[in-house]
Design a protein around this motif. Structure first.
Motif, short mmCIF file in Angstrom:
data_model
loop_
_atom_site.label_atom_id
_atom_site.label_comp_id
_atom_site.label_asym_id
_atom_site.label_seq_id
_atom_site.Cartn_x
_atom_site.Cartn_y
_atom_site.Cartn_z
N LEU A 151 15.63 -6.22 0.27
CA LEU A 151 14.18 -6.15 0.20
C LEU A 151 13.61 -5.85 1.58
O LEU A 151 14.12 -6.35 2.59
N TYR A 152 12.52 -5.08 1.61
CA TYR A 152 11.92 -4.67 2.88
C TYR A 152 10.41 -4.85 2.83
O TYR A 152 9.77 -4.50 1.83
N VAL A 153 9.85 -5.36 3.91
CA VAL A 153 8.40 -5.39 4.11
C VAL A 153 8.13 -4.88 5.52
O VAL A 153 8.91 -5.14 6.44
N THR A 154 7.08 -4.14 5.70
CA THR A 154 6.71 -3.63 7.01
C THR A 154 5.75 -4.59 7.69
O THR A 154 5.06 -5.37 7.04
N ARG A 155 5.71 -4.51 9.02
CA ARG A 155 4.74 -5.34 9.73
C ARG A 155 3.31 -4.92 9.38
O ARG A 155 2.39 -5.74 9.46
N GLY A 156 3.13 -3.65 8.97
CA GLY A 156 1.81 -3.22 8.53
C GLY A 156 1.36 -3.97 7.29
O GLY A 156 0.19 -4.33 7.15
N LEU A 157 2.29 -4.23 6.38
CA LEU A 157 1.96 -4.99 5.18
C LEU A 157 1.67 -6.44 5.53
O LEU A 157 0.73 -7.05 5.00
N LEU A 158 2.45 -7.02 6.43
CA LEU A 158 2.22 -8.41 6.84
C LEU A 158 0.82 -8.56 7.43
O LEU A 158 0.14 -9.56 7.19
N ALA A 159 0.38 -7.58 8.20
CA ALA A 159 -0.93 -7.65 8.83
C ALA A 159 -2.05 -7.56 7.81
O ALA A 159 -3.14 -8.11 8.02
N LEU A 160 -1.83 -6.87 6.71
CA LEU A 160 -2.87 -6.71 5.69
C LEU A 160 -3.01 -7.95 4.82
O LEU A 160 -4.12 -8.30 4.41
N ALA A 161 -1.91 -8.63 4.52
CA ALA A 161 -1.97 -9.83 3.67
C ALA A 161 -2.82 -10.90 4.34
O ALA A 161 -2.83 -11.03 5.56
N PRO B 278 -1.38 -17.37 -8.66
CA PRO B 278 -0.95 -16.15 -9.37
C PRO B 278 -1.95 -15.00 -9.25
O PRO B 278 -1.59 -13.86 -9.51
N TYR B 279 -3.20 -15.31 -8.86
CA TYR B 279 -4.20 -14.25 -8.71
C TYR B 279 -4.01 -13.47 -7.41
O TYR B 279 -4.69 -12.47 -7.18
N ALA B 280 -3.07 -13.93 -6.57
CA ALA B 280 -2.81 -13.24 -5.30
C ALA B 280 -2.32 -11.82 -5.54
O ALA B 280 -2.57 -10.92 -4.72
N ALA B 281 -1.61 -11.58 -6.65
CA ALA B 281 -1.07 -10.24 -6.92
C ALA B 281 -2.20 -9.23 -7.10
O ALA B 281 -2.21 -8.16 -6.45
N SER B 282 -3.16 -9.52 -7.95
CA SER B 282 -4.27 -8.60 -8.17
C SER B 282 -5.14 -8.49 -6.92
O SER B 282 -5.67 -7.42 -6.60
N ARG B 283 -5.25 -9.58 -6.18
CA ARG B 283 -6.06 -9.57 -4.96
C ARG B 283 -5.46 -8.63 -3.92
O ARG B 283 -6.17 -7.85 -3.27
N PHE B 284 -4.13 -8.66 -3.79
CA PHE B 284 -3.50 -7.81 -2.79
C PHE B 284 -3.44 -6.35 -3.24
O PHE B 284 -3.55 -5.43 -2.42
N LEU B 285 -3.27 -6.11 -4.53
CA LEU B 285 -3.34 -4.73 -5.03
C LEU B 285 -4.69 -4.11 -4.69
O LEU B 285 -4.79 -2.95 -4.28
N LYS B 286 -5.75 -4.89 -4.86
CA LYS B 286 -7.10 -4.42 -4.54
C LYS B 286 -7.24 -4.17 -3.04
O LYS B 286 -7.82 -3.17 -2.62
N ALA B 287 -6.67 -5.06 -2.22
CA ALA B 287 -6.75 -4.90 -0.77
C ALA B 287 -6.05 -3.63 -0.32
O ALA B 287 -6.54 -2.91 0.55
N MET B 288 -4.90 -3.33 -0.93
CA MET B 288 -4.17 -2.12 -0.55
C MET B 288 -4.95 -0.86 -0.91
O MET B 288 -4.96 0.11 -0.14
N ALA B 289 -5.59 -0.88 -2.06
CA ALA B 289 -6.39 0.29 -2.45
C ALA B 289 -7.55 0.49 -1.48
O ALA B 289 -7.85 1.62 -1.08
N GLU B 290 -8.20 -0.61 -1.09
CA GLU B 290 -9.32 -0.51 -0.15
C GLU B 290 -8.84 -0.08 1.23
O GLU B 290 -9.50 0.71 1.92
#
Length: 488
Positions: A116-126, A212-224
């Motif tokens: 599994l891989y996550v970028t530091r860019g993703l960590l900064a957005l969460a 469990p609402y974190a999934a939809s919250r982060f999907l929305k954040a990525m789109a924005e």
């Protein structure tokens, strides 16, 4: 970085410079060796055939994404949650190896065998532990469902169909229809996998005690975030949305999956602890790859800088520095090897430029450095090219457009004229951008906090601040609230 003539003939012939600029963003200017270190998290488990595939591909992934990013705070944040997620997953015996990649791109993905891989860019957005846990549980779901292998087999089948159609069907229109149908089928197959991983990931998230609402919250954040940041990737580094399309329907499905499990307010979010773990983390370009600061590119190691016109968006990619404007003009700046014995004018005439107008080649100087310029026309594209020598290296500016107006020539001349050598003081004072966690005080507003952001174009600061902190237009900062800003 060495760029071969054959490659560039193809690029110039196809007019691919513009496509490259629009489709890519931020990594490194010159290729370099990458030291591959061990992944951050390695959970025990027996080796499998799939893990062999993951082990084979792992070094390539690490190299493509700038190496492993080492940050004790980020590593601890992942370590605290991964054990809980594994225990709550559909297959607690599955082995996982989680790597933080040194890339500003927002991405996470899985390889067969639990890589599994996550970028530091993703960590900064969460914005909290639950959002990061949602990403990891989603990728774990891909592993437990063997999606990577299934997608590989489906892709191979699609490729076979494409070859057969190309070889057998004579009618171009029938070819086009058949190939489009095959691609659509693969896209639907991939979308079904993503929705399945969403559902499993939300269930795992809740079972592990996270919101469990974190999934939809982060999907929305990525789109924005994708809307605020102009680039969708970094050279050959695709972002999360390129492989995980975020649609309103998908966000709703993720929210409905959470609602079917628990009402809002259930589960751990861990916002403050997570934000504190990010404090000081590198943001944006790696210092070894140069910096984009507004409309300027600066590289301390190379000692060079240049600025693009005001209507251009500048990005730093793995292969080059790229820029484009809203009028269809694209720029590529890179380095190349040219023998010291060869004049720059002769280099421009050496055959790597398709459609070169020979009489346009001119010797000149740029920032007191020897240079040469030329024009070319190929397949409906017009090009303006400049090559210059500085500090023993050779650099190229390549502008491309389908509509060569006076503004196109002006943009070319203005940009190459802006090229300069950095002073020793400027090189010493260049600092990378980092995520800083600060506490809001009485009277602080979004605009006031956004004004403290460094290295971000002024017209994008407020929007980026809101996206990075999960805020909307009606949000207000409360005294004592922790927020992220980007600072040098």
């Amino acid at each position: 970085m060495t760029t071969g003539g054959t490659t560039w003939q193809k690029l110039l012939r196809l007019g691919a410079v513009l496509t490259l600029v629009v489709a890519t963003a931020g990594c490194q200017l010159f290729s370099r060796g990458v030291t591959i270190s061990d992944p951050v998290i390695d959970t025990p488990g027996p080796p499998t055939g799939e893990s062999t595939i993951g082990a084979r591909e792992h070094p390539r992934v690490v190299a493509a994404y700038g190496g492993v990013y080492e940050d004790r705070g980020a590593e601890r944040a992942i370590a605290r949650m991964v054990g809980r997620l594994v225990a709550a997953s559909d297959n607690p015996a599955q082995s996982y190896r989680i790597t933080i990649l040194n890339s500003p791109v927002v991405n996470a993905f899985a390889l067969p065998g639990g890589y599994l891989y996550v970028t530091r860019g993703l960590l900064a957005l969460a914005n909290d532990s639950a959002e990061l846990a949602a990403v990891i549980s989603h990728e774990m779901a891909h592993v437990t469902a063997h999606h990577a292998i299934a997608r590989l087999k489906r892709a191979e089948a699609t490729a076979v169909v494409s070859r057969v159609v190309a070889n057998v069907v004579d009618d171009p229109e029938r070819q086009k229809e058949a190939l489009a149908s095959a691609k659509l089928s693969f896209a639907r197959f991939s979308q079904i996998q993503e929705l399945e991983a969403d559902a499993v990931g939300v269930k795992t998230l809740s079972k592990a005690g996270y919101d469990p609402y974190a999934a939809s919250r982060f999907l929305k954040a990525m789109a924005e975030f994708s809307n605020v940041v102009s680039a969708r990737g970094a050279g050959d580094q695709p972002d999360f949305l390129s492989s995980h399309p975020t649609t309103p329907e998908r966000i709703v499905k993720a929210r409905n999956a959470a609602r079917a499990i628990n009402a809002p307010g259930f589960g751990e979010r861990g916002r403050d602890a997570y934000l504190n773990s990010l404090n000081g983390m590198l943001y944006g370009d790696d210092p070894r790859e140069g910096f984009v600061r507004g409309r300027s590119f600066l590289h301390a190691g190379l000692g060079i800088a240049f600025t693009v016109p005001g209507d251009f968006t500048l990005e730093n990619s793995k292969e080059a520095v790229l820029a484009s404007n809203g009028s269809g003009t694209a720029l590529r700046f890179d380095g190349t090897n040219v023998p010291a014995s060869m004049s720059l004018a002769d280099y421009l005439r050496s055959g790597w430029i398709n459609g070169l107008i020979s009489e346009s080649v001119r010797d000149t100087e740029i920032a007191g450095q020897p240079a040469a310029t030329a024009s070319a026309v190929a397949e409906g594209w017009s090009f303006r090219i400049a090559a210059l020598r500085a500090n023993g290296a050779t650099y190229r500016f390549i502008f491309a457009t389908r509509e060569p107006t006076q503004s196109f020539d002006l943009a070319f001349r203005t940009t190459i004229s802006s090229f300069r050598m950095l002073s020793g003081r400027e090189r010493a004072e260049l600092r990378p951008l980092r995520v800083r966690i600060v506490t809001a005080r009485q009277g602080d507003s979004i605009d006031r906090m956004a004004a403290r952001m460094a290295g971000i174009a002024p017209d994008r600061r407020a929007e980026l601040f809101k996206v990075l902190n999960g805020l909307d237009d009606d949000s207000e900062l409360q005294p004592g609230m922790l927020v992220k800003i980007i600072a040098e």
